[in-house]
Design an enzyme around this catalytic site. Structure first.
Site, PDB file in Angstrom:
ATOM      1  N   GLU A  97      36.428  47.972  40.613  1.00 22.17           N
ATOM      2  CA  GLU A  97      35.516  47.895  41.752  1.00 22.17           C
ATOM      3  C   GLU A  97      35.734  46.593  42.512  1.00 22.17           C
ATOM      4  OE1 GLU A  97      31.580  48.666  40.333  1.00 22.17           O
ATOM      5  OE2 GLU A  97      32.217  50.530  39.377  1.00 22.17           O
ATOM      6  N   CYS A 110      35.304  40.396  47.301  1.00 21.33           N
ATOM      7  CA  CYS A 110      35.124  40.042  45.899  1.00 21.33           C
ATOM      8  C   CYS A 110      36.057  40.928  45.076  1.00 21.33           C
ATOM      9  CB  CYS A 110      33.652  40.281  45.561  1.00 21.33           C
ATOM     10  SG  CYS A 110      33.261  40.078  43.847  1.00 21.33           S
ATOM     11  N   CYS A 117      35.648  43.457  30.693  1.00 21.21           N
ATOM     12  CA  CYS A 117      35.666  42.011  30.428  1.00 21.21           C
ATOM     13  C   CYS A 117      35.264  41.800  28.971  1.00 21.21           C
ATOM     14  CB  CYS A 117      34.673  41.298  31.344  1.00 21.21           C
ATOM     15  SG  CYS A 117      34.635  39.507  31.115  1.00 21.21           S
ATOM     16  N   CYS A 121      28.772  38.667  28.516  1.00 20.37           N
ATOM     17  CA  CYS A 121      27.504  38.116  29.036  1.00 20.37           C
ATOM     18  C   CYS A 121      26.450  39.229  29.005  1.00 20.37           C
ATOM     19  CB  CYS A 121      27.696  37.597  30.460  1.00 20.37           C
ATOM     20  SG  CYS A 121      29.025  36.384  30.585  1.00 20.37           S
ATOM     21  N   CYS A 124      25.305  41.386  32.113  1.00 22.68           N
ATOM     22  CA  CYS A 124      26.378  41.900  32.972  1.00 22.68           C
ATOM     23  C   CYS A 124      26.854  43.276  32.523  1.00 22.68           C
ATOM     24  CB  CYS A 124      27.537  40.914  32.961  1.00 22.68           C
ATOM     25  SG  CYS A 124      28.981  41.516  33.838  1.00 22.68           S
ATOM     26  N   CYS A 339      25.372  40.974  41.705  1.00 19.27           N
ATOM     27  CA  CYS A 339      25.968  40.176  40.640  1.00 19.27           C
ATOM     28  C   CYS A 339      25.676  40.783  39.268  1.00 19.27           C
ATOM     29  CB  CYS A 339      25.402  38.771  40.728  1.00 19.27           C
ATOM     30  SG  CYS A 339      26.254  37.662  39.656  1.00 19.27           S
TER      31      CYS A 339
HETATM   32  S1  SF4 Z   1      29.519  37.861  34.062  1.00 21.24           S
HETATM   33 FE1  SF4 Z   1      30.441  39.811  33.377  1.00 21.24          FE
HETATM   34  S2  SF4 Z   1      32.448  39.851  34.306  1.00 21.24           S
HETATM   35 FE2  SF4 Z   1      31.725  37.717  34.437  1.00 21.24          FE
HETATM   36  S3  SF4 Z   1      32.516  36.754  32.558  1.00 21.24           S
HETATM   37 FE3  SF4 Z   1      30.472  37.517  32.044  1.00 21.24          FE
HETATM   38  S4  SF4 Z   1      30.837  39.559  31.159  1.00 21.24           S
HETATM   39 FE4  SF4 Z   1      32.691  38.971  32.273  1.00 21.24          FE
END
Ligand code: SF4
Length: 345
Positions: A97, A110, A117, A121, A124, A339
């Site tokens: 995306e 972006c 990933c 986090c 996220c 975000c």
């Molecule tokens: S915010 Fe999401 S995309 Fe960014 S480093 Fe953390 S887990 Fe990865």
């Protein structure tokens, strides 16, 4: 059978392209520049009618056969007022995306650097996917190609804030930066590119060693103390706040340069006056512009978004400590382009 002369053009700088033309075709700079311009600026891969190839029609035909231009297929486009999110289907069927955010007179793109990933986090959506794979150079530059030439958007800024941790895919990301920066091609100034990291200290050090003039560094901070930050961002266990600050202090910022810090405000987690004061202390004396972003709703992350009053209060505490705060209204919530929301279906 794979064509041995095949050139993956979106993965090449101009000098690399010229070198290939010299070694494979015995031609050089004159044709290389024209070819680069036609592909990157004009999205034209029909070289027969390009003036520089008028006397080199055989070469033009060979190049048309051998150039591989695969930015990925734009599969879906979502619109939320003037914000655009698009999904690209890659050659192996995986999807990424990208988001186009309108600014005053131009757009910011972006881009994603990975499928998924592994940083984990908790707020996220991409983190929830885990890491599927790294993107190749051309899959990163392909997002800009598609934004410009398929979606017809004027893009002046690039932020590596899409899916993935850019420093976890360091070499392809930095190669993509060089290609996006090529004057004869995409022509995005380094000072208009921002790499955003969750705080991967070795990546920050490697970027510092490259000494790229003007490129901007953003750090997702989100908490001013190690226990809270480690709870939100497991990356903090490997590179805690003290180490992060020490690394940033040694980063070669240009004169009057600043870091961009991102702070996602989460109700009941990192939003008290004490958090604001500790954050100001953590920032001092680093030159920082702080993006304050209300947390977005994400399935599995049960904290509610802060109200306007919560955002104002937190921001005022920081401003009172002489911190430069930019309040972001999380654009794109309705298309899951805010975000921490990329990767959501
Ligand atoms: S915010 Fe999401 S995309 Fe960014 S480093 Fe953390 S887990 Fe990865």
């Amino acid at each position: 059978m794979e064509n041995k002369n095949s050139m993956n053009i979106l993965a090449l700088t101009l000098e690399q392209l010229i070198h290939t033309l010299e070694t494979v075709y015995g031609k050089g700079r004159f044709h290389g520049r024209a070819l680069y311009r036609e592909i990157f600026k004009n999205a034209n891969s029909d070289f027969l009618f390009v003036p520089e190839f008028a006397a080199s029609q055989v070469l033009a035909r060979d190049l048309e056969k051998n150039i591989c231009l695969e930015p990925g297929r734009v599969k879906m486009v979502f619109q939320d007022r003037d914000l655009t999110k698009f999904i690209t289907r890659l050659s192996d069927g995986m999807e990424i995306e990208s988001v186009i955010v309108p600014m005053n007179r131009y757009n910011t793109l972006c881009v994603s650097s990975q499928v998924g990933c592994r940083m984990g986090c908790t707020f996220c959506e991409t983190g929830r996917m885990g890491l599927q794979r790294n993107l190749t150079i051309s899959e990163i530059t392909g997002q800009l190609y598609n934004a410009r030439h398929v979606l017809k958007k004027q893009i002046k800024n690039i932020v590596f804030m899409g899916m993935g941790e850019p420093f976890d895919n360091f070499s392809p990301v930095m190669a993509a930066v060089k290609i996006m920066n090529e004057q004869k091609g995409f022509d995005i100034a380094l000072r208009h590119m921002t790499i955003s990291t969750a705080g991967v200290v070795p990546g920050i050090r490697k970027l510092a060693a490259m000494n790229l003039p003007g490129i901007r560094l953003a750090v997702s901070v989100n908490a001013p103390d190690n226990p809270t930050r480690s709870q939100l961002m497991p990356v903090n266990n490997a590179w805690p706040l003290e180490m992060l600050k020490e690394t940033l202090a040694a980063f070669p910022l240009p004169r009057k340069g600043t870091f961009l810090f991102e702070y996602i405000l989460i109700k009941g987690v990192n939003d008290t006056k004490a958090h604001a004061e500790n954050l100001a202390e953590f920032i001092h004396p680093l030159p920082v512009r702080l993006n304050l972003i209300p947390c977005n709703p994400v399935p599995g992350f049960t904290h509610e978004s802060p109200s306007d009053a919560d955002m104002n209060r937190f921001s005022q505490h920081l401003v009172g400590k002489n911190i430069f705060v930019i309040r972001r209204w999380s654009k794109g919530r309705s298309v899951s382009a805010g975000c921490g929301q990329l990767g959501r279906r």
